[in-house]
Design an enzyme around this catalytic site. Sequence first.
Site, PDB file in Angstrom:
ATOM      1  N   PRO A  11      74.709  47.212 -14.599  1.00  0.00           N
ATOM      2  CA  PRO A  11      73.633  47.103 -13.463  1.00  0.00           C
ATOM      3  C   PRO A  11      72.449  47.856 -12.727  1.00  0.00           C
ATOM      4  O   PRO A  11      71.518  47.503 -11.804  1.00  0.00           O
ATOM      5  CB  PRO A  11      74.544  47.033 -12.180  1.00  0.00           C
ATOM      6  CG  PRO A  11      75.844  47.748 -13.090  1.00  0.00           C
ATOM      7  CD  PRO A  11      74.813  47.456 -14.484  1.00  0.00           C
ATOM      8  N   ASP A  35      60.279  45.408 -15.812  1.00  0.00           N
ATOM      9  CA  ASP A  35      60.167  46.824 -14.719  1.00  0.00           C
ATOM     10  C   ASP A  35      60.383  46.575 -14.160  1.00  0.00           C
ATOM     11  O   ASP A  35      60.482  47.733 -12.918  1.00  0.00           O
ATOM     12  CB  ASP A  35      58.277  47.034 -15.042  1.00  0.00           C
ATOM     13  CG  ASP A  35      57.852  46.271 -15.115  1.00  0.00           C
ATOM     14  OD1 ASP A  35      57.430  44.885 -16.024  1.00  0.00           O
ATOM     15  OD2 ASP A  35      56.941  46.230 -14.010  1.00  0.00           O
ATOM     16  N   LYS A  57      54.123  40.854 -15.987  1.00  0.00           N
ATOM     17  CA  LYS A  57      53.121  40.200 -16.294  1.00  0.00           C
ATOM     18  C   LYS A  57      53.434  39.357 -17.440  1.00  0.00           C
ATOM     19  O   LYS A  57      51.805  38.556 -17.455  1.00  0.00           O
ATOM     20  CB  LYS A  57      51.737  41.039 -15.552  1.00  0.00           C
ATOM     21  CG  LYS A  57      51.883  41.769 -13.774  1.00  0.00           C
ATOM     22  CD  LYS A  57      50.039  42.675 -13.677  1.00  0.00           C
ATOM     23  CE  LYS A  57      50.845  43.136 -12.135  1.00  0.00           C
ATOM     24  NZ  LYS A  57      49.964  43.798 -12.063  1.00  0.00           N
ATOM     25  N   GLY A  83      71.028  44.271 -16.897  1.00  0.00           N
ATOM     26  CA  GLY A  83      72.664  43.774 -16.740  1.00  0.00           C
ATOM     27  C   GLY A  83      73.253  43.005 -17.833  1.00  0.00           C
ATOM     28  O   GLY A  83      73.156  43.849 -18.999  1.00  0.00           O
ATOM     29  N   ASP A  84      73.737  42.037 -17.988  1.00  0.00           N
ATOM     30  CA  ASP A  84      73.919  41.233 -18.929  1.00  0.00           C
ATOM     31  C   ASP A  84      73.617  40.820 -20.062  1.00  0.00           C
ATOM     32  O   ASP A  84      73.037  39.417 -19.247  1.00  0.00           O
ATOM     33  CB  ASP A  84      75.401  41.412 -19.040  1.00  0.00           C
ATOM     34  CG  ASP A  84      76.235  40.627 -20.630  1.00  0.00           C
ATOM     35  OD1 ASP A  84      76.183  41.472 -21.236  1.00  0.00           O
ATOM     36  OD2 ASP A  84      77.025  39.765 -20.381  1.00  0.00           O
ATOM     37  N   ALA A 113      76.596  42.730 -12.776  1.00  0.00           N
ATOM     38  CA  ALA A 113      76.254  43.177 -11.904  1.00  0.00           C
ATOM     39  C   ALA A 113      77.618  42.164 -11.082  1.00  0.00           C
ATOM     40  O   ALA A 113      78.456  43.815  -9.939  1.00  0.00           O
ATOM     41  CB  ALA A 113      75.630  42.183 -11.042  1.00  0.00           C
TER      42      ALA A 113
END
Length: 251
Positions: A11, A35, A57, A83-84, A113
């Site tokens: 998370p 990012d 991007k 996360g996962d 999360a």
Amino acid sequence: MHPISFVGAGPGASDLLTLRAADRLRSADTLVWADSLVCPAITKLVPERCEKIRTSKMTLEEIISVLVDKQRSGQRVVRLHDGDTALYSAINEHICMLTDYNIPVEVVPGISAYQATAAGLATELTIPGVVQTVILGRASGRTGVPNNESLSRLAALKASLCLYLSAHYVEEVQSTLLEYYPVDTPVAVGHRVSWPDELLSVTPLNEMTAFTRKHKLLRTTLYIVSPALVSGPQRSCLYSPNYNHLFRPNL
């Protein structure tokens, strides 16, 4: 040649990484990461020599080109996801394309999360006699969901419902949920859970939209709708003196 490591960043907090995930980061030659979604503290675990490539991007084809080039040059490549990896990570399309190039991969899971949100609230999402099912889903949104997974179908179960990627459609989500859950059903709202600027709160279902608008929540927001969030103490059979099992037989 080293396999490309698809790593779940968890998370946000760096100490919520798995040991394996931390190991892969600390030995990485190239880091390719989302990012805009991964907490910056995670990326500080890579060596100074590690090349960092942002993907916010880039197209899938551009990402694959980088992964293939770096892996074939003998580098240890980490593709880092928030996360996962099993949830909304898009690793499937990556791995399918890498398979066409005969590039080996490994997948390192991460804490999701919904787990961090429940932990942050010191609560359990499966309470005996109250709710025993956890559903991970999302609002339909731009990409849509299969008809048999519509929010109405999920909400009809009245389980602990964890909704990702849904803050943009919160008004519609609230309206649908109110058809199935009582108006005062607690909703945990987690934004950047475990990040330094975490927002974690519980609000009644009928105030879900107002709360979201007030705090200007959009991305990296999770909702957990569940009667478990206000449940009182409920004894499980596992630790009941009247319940015998293999390790505690009824003598």
